[in-house]
Design a protein around this motif. Structure first.
Motif, short mmCIF file in Angstrom:
data_model
loop_
_atom_site.label_atom_id
_atom_site.label_comp_id
_atom_site.label_asym_id
_atom_site.label_seq_id
_atom_site.Cartn_x
_atom_site.Cartn_y
_atom_site.Cartn_z
N SER A 16 38.19 53.67 45.60
CA SER A 16 37.69 55.13 44.89
C SER A 16 36.40 54.33 44.58
O SER A 16 35.07 55.85 44.67
N CYS A 17 35.97 53.73 43.65
CA CYS A 17 34.64 53.45 43.47
C CYS A 17 34.17 52.74 44.50
O CYS A 17 32.77 53.08 44.59
N GLY A 18 34.41 52.02 45.34
CA GLY A 18 33.83 51.83 46.73
C GLY A 18 33.58 49.92 46.05
O GLY A 18 33.30 49.41 46.78
N ASN A 19 33.17 49.74 44.90
CA ASN A 19 32.12 48.69 44.58
C ASN A 19 33.07 48.43 43.23
O ASN A 19 33.43 48.54 42.64
N ILE A 20 32.31 46.85 42.65
CA ILE A 20 32.94 46.59 41.57
C ILE A 20 31.72 46.00 40.26
O ILE A 20 30.78 45.15 40.54
N SER A 21 31.30 46.66 39.33
CA SER A 21 30.08 46.69 38.47
C SER A 21 30.97 46.82 37.53
O SER A 21 31.76 46.95 37.26
N TYR A 22 30.05 47.03 36.24
CA TYR A 22 30.20 47.04 35.13
C TYR A 22 31.03 48.13 35.08
O TYR A 22 31.78 48.02 34.01
N ASP A 23 30.25 49.07 35.16
CA ASP A 23 30.41 50.65 35.33
C ASP A 23 31.95 50.95 35.70
O ASP A 23 32.92 51.51 35.21
N SER A 24 32.04 50.56 36.77
CA SER A 24 33.41 50.48 37.32
C SER A 24 34.42 50.25 36.56
O SER A 24 35.67 50.56 36.62
N PHE A 81 39.24 49.92 33.19
CA PHE A 81 40.18 50.14 31.46
C PHE A 81 40.24 51.27 31.03
O PHE A 81 41.54 51.49 29.62
N ILE A 82 39.67 51.92 30.77
CA ILE A 82 39.79 53.26 30.24
C ILE A 82 40.56 54.32 31.03
O ILE A 82 41.66 54.52 30.04
N LYS A 83 41.22 53.92 32.30
CA LYS A 83 42.22 55.38 32.94
C LYS A 83 43.31 53.78 32.82
O LYS A 83 44.44 54.45 32.47
N ILE A 84 43.43 52.66 33.01
CA ILE A 84 44.44 51.87 33.29
C ILE A 84 44.87 52.04 31.53
O ILE A 84 46.59 51.43 31.60
N VAL A 85 44.50 51.37 30.75
CA VAL A 85 45.18 50.91 29.51
C VAL A 85 46.07 52.16 28.80
O VAL A 85 47.37 51.53 28.56
N PRO A 86 45.61 54.00 29.30
CA PRO A 86 46.35 54.98 28.97
C PRO A 86 48.23 54.70 29.91
O PRO A 86 49.11 54.73 29.29
#
Length: 131
Positions: free
Chosen positions: A33-41, A46-51
């Motif tokens: 969904s983001c389309g790239n691998i950056s610091y923000d993505s 991690f904010i979504k995947i940890v919970p």
């Protein structure tokens, strides 16, 4: 190896499998969904995947724990219910309304034995077994 260690290992294996699957699925969906691998993505991931991984890990552990410690045999419980119902039916049976003109099976059996159409029973009736 004792069975207790094996059983607790099953629950941990389910937990690990669920966490890995959740990590892979949520990570792939977020990166697509983001389309790239950056610091923000990555931080957003991690904010979504940890919970999600915590929830899936707890669910996997609970499923493994249920499989390790079943409450009992359902077939045995079902058999006990059926036996209880049959005992209740037997206790409540009333033969007062039935007809009394049933044939005497003892006489019929004796007649068939004398004619040679039936064999004599191999079990002898005693006072204890006839009750």
């Amino acid at each position: 190896m004792s069975t207790q260690k094996t059983k607790s290992k099953k629950a941990k294996n389910f937990c690990t499998a669920f966490v890995c699957i959740a990590f892979l699925i949520f990570g792939a969906i977020h990166l697509f969904s983001c389309g790239n691998i950056s610091y923000d993505s990555v931080v957003g991931l991690f904010i979504k995947i940890v919970p999600a991984c915590l929830v899936m890990g707890v669910l996997g552990y609970k499923i493994g724990d249920i499989l390790d410690h079943p409450k009992g045999s359902k077939a045995a419980d079902y058999r006990n219910i059926i036996m209880d119902e049959l005992e209740n039916i037997d206790a409540n049976m009333d033969f007062s309304g039935l007809s009394t003109d049933f044939p005497d099976f003892g006489e019929i059996n004796a007649k068939l034995i004398s004619e040679g159409q039936a064999e004599e029973p191999k079990i002898e009736m005693t006072e204890e077994s006839s009750e």
